[in-house]
Each structure stands twice: as structure tokens, then as C-alpha cells.
Design an enzyme around this catalytic site. Sequence first.
Site, PDB file in Angstrom:
ATOM      1  N   LYS A  94      35.678  -7.498 -32.740  1.00 18.26           N
ATOM      2  CA  LYS A  94      36.827  -8.393 -32.560  1.00 18.26           C
ATOM      3  C   LYS A  94      37.789  -8.243 -33.732  1.00 18.26           C
ATOM      4  O   LYS A  94      37.437  -8.510 -34.868  1.00 18.26           O
ATOM      5  CB  LYS A  94      36.354  -9.849 -32.465  1.00 18.26           C
ATOM      6  CG  LYS A  94      35.606 -10.179 -31.198  1.00 18.26           C
ATOM      7  CD  LYS A  94      35.284 -11.661 -31.111  1.00 18.26           C
ATOM      8  CE  LYS A  94      36.529 -12.491 -30.917  1.00 18.26           C
ATOM      9  NZ  LYS A  94      36.240 -13.921 -30.728  1.00 18.26           N
TER      10      LYS A  94
ATOM     11  N   ARG B 231      35.818  -9.219 -21.225  1.00 20.72           N
ATOM     12  CA  ARG B 231      36.764  -9.398 -22.324  1.00 20.72           C
ATOM     13  C   ARG B 231      37.556  -8.108 -22.499  1.00 20.72           C
ATOM     14  O   ARG B 231      37.136  -7.194 -23.196  1.00 20.72           O
ATOM     15  CB  ARG B 231      36.023  -9.764 -23.613  1.00 20.72           C
ATOM     16  CG  ARG B 231      36.938 -10.065 -24.793  1.00 20.72           C
ATOM     17  CD  ARG B 231      36.124 -10.404 -26.046  1.00 20.72           C
ATOM     18  NE  ARG B 231      37.012 -10.763 -27.148  1.00 20.72           N
ATOM     19  CZ  ARG B 231      37.558  -9.876 -27.991  1.00 20.72           C
ATOM     20  NH1 ARG B 231      37.303  -8.586 -27.834  1.00 20.72           N
ATOM     21  NH2 ARG B 231      38.352 -10.274 -28.956  1.00 20.72           N
TER      22      ARG B 231
ATOM     23  N   SER C  20      34.845 -21.450 -27.959  1.00 19.35           N
ATOM     24  CA  SER C  20      34.483 -21.008 -29.305  1.00 19.35           C
ATOM     25  C   SER C  20      34.736 -22.148 -30.285  1.00 19.35           C
ATOM     26  O   SER C  20      35.806 -22.768 -30.258  1.00 19.35           O
ATOM     27  CB  SER C  20      35.324 -19.797 -29.719  1.00 19.35           C
ATOM     28  OG  SER C  20      35.067 -18.697 -28.886  1.00 19.35           O
TER      29      SER C  20
END
Length: 217
Positions: free
Chosen positions: A147, A46, A118
Amino acid sequence: MSRISREDMRSLLQVYFIAGSVNCRRSPADTLSAAAAGGITLFQFREKGAGALTGSARLELGAQLRHICRGHSIPFIVNDDLELALALDADGVHAGQDDLPAAEIRQRLGGQKIIGVSAHNLAEAQQAIADGADYLGIGPVYPTSSKEDAEAVQGTAVIEQLRSSGLQIPLVGIGGITLDNALPVLKAGADGISVISAIAGAADIAAAAGNFRRLMT
């Protein structure tokens, strides 16, 4: 090759490490190598946030991390970016609600790759399952600083709701999970936990990964 079984997917989700260069105190390669030695079961690349790599630098890092994963027989998942996943021959893609639907990703990736989505409520979960997701990431369970675009914290309520509704798809909890607060996530019905900071930011990365792995036994 056939699509991964639910039981195999549940095993892979046990200690799901997520990281990019912005999350690591040491080099991403050293961080992932130590986490792999400690016992992580799945890795997601990520590369997002302030200072994240782009272009050829991101592709080069992804290839380096994929190579480490292959050496440890750990599936390599790419966050959100289908084109990057294809370029790296990743083992799968994880998509958010604002990304391509799982059905479209499946069409491009093929039947043997892993697709995660998600989900923040029952409706999103049901849609992801209908679209062909192999697992769902549920969260954020706890407050997180990893995040910048995180949704509102939901605790374990959504995991409990999905399980009480009868959904059998593999689930992984994400968001602010540490060794101290992981057990309620598992007791709520998650098959595993996703971790960024609690492994990437640990003083002893291999030990941190190993502690999470032992929690699953």
C-alpha cells in the site's frame, strides 16, 4: 436477510485475502482461484496503485473475480468504491478513514451486506462501530510495500488497546503479515489476518493460503 452475526464474521476474517491486478504475479483470476483452493475465507478486490485497471476493464475483472468467489462460497468485498460494489452486487465494502462513513454505505448497500472499516485508534474504532461496521481492519501491523498510502506501522498495540477497552467487534490485522509473524497478531486479539503479498506473491499460492488457514486451527 439479516445482518451477519459477529461469530460468522469472526470465521470469515480468518484468512482475508486482498488483491488486484497490480499485486499478482499470475493473472488475478488464476491467483484467486489458487488462493480459494488453498482455503482463504474472505476476498477483497482492491484495484489500486500504479498500472491499476479503470473503467470497464476494472468492472470486467471485478465480475470475473466475484464469479470465482461465488463458486467457492467466499464473500466478495470491494475496497472503498461503493458504486463499483453496487454494480458488481458485491457482498460488502471495506472503507478507509477518508472514504464514505459506514452509516452512509449501510444506507445504500442494505442491512445484509458486510461493511468493514480501517481504524488506527480507539476513537476511529468507536465511530466505525457507531456507524454500523461489521468488522474493523487494524494496521499496518508491520511494514508493508503493498500500500503506497499506508499509515505509520503500529505493531499489535492498537489491537491490544481495542481488546483491553472491551470492544467485541471482529478485528482483522493487516500490513506486512507473513506466516512467520502472524501469531503475535492473533495473540493480541485479532480474529484473523489480512494478506496481500504473502499469498499473491507466493510461488505456490494454494500452499501459502493453506498454511495460513492451518495457522487458524
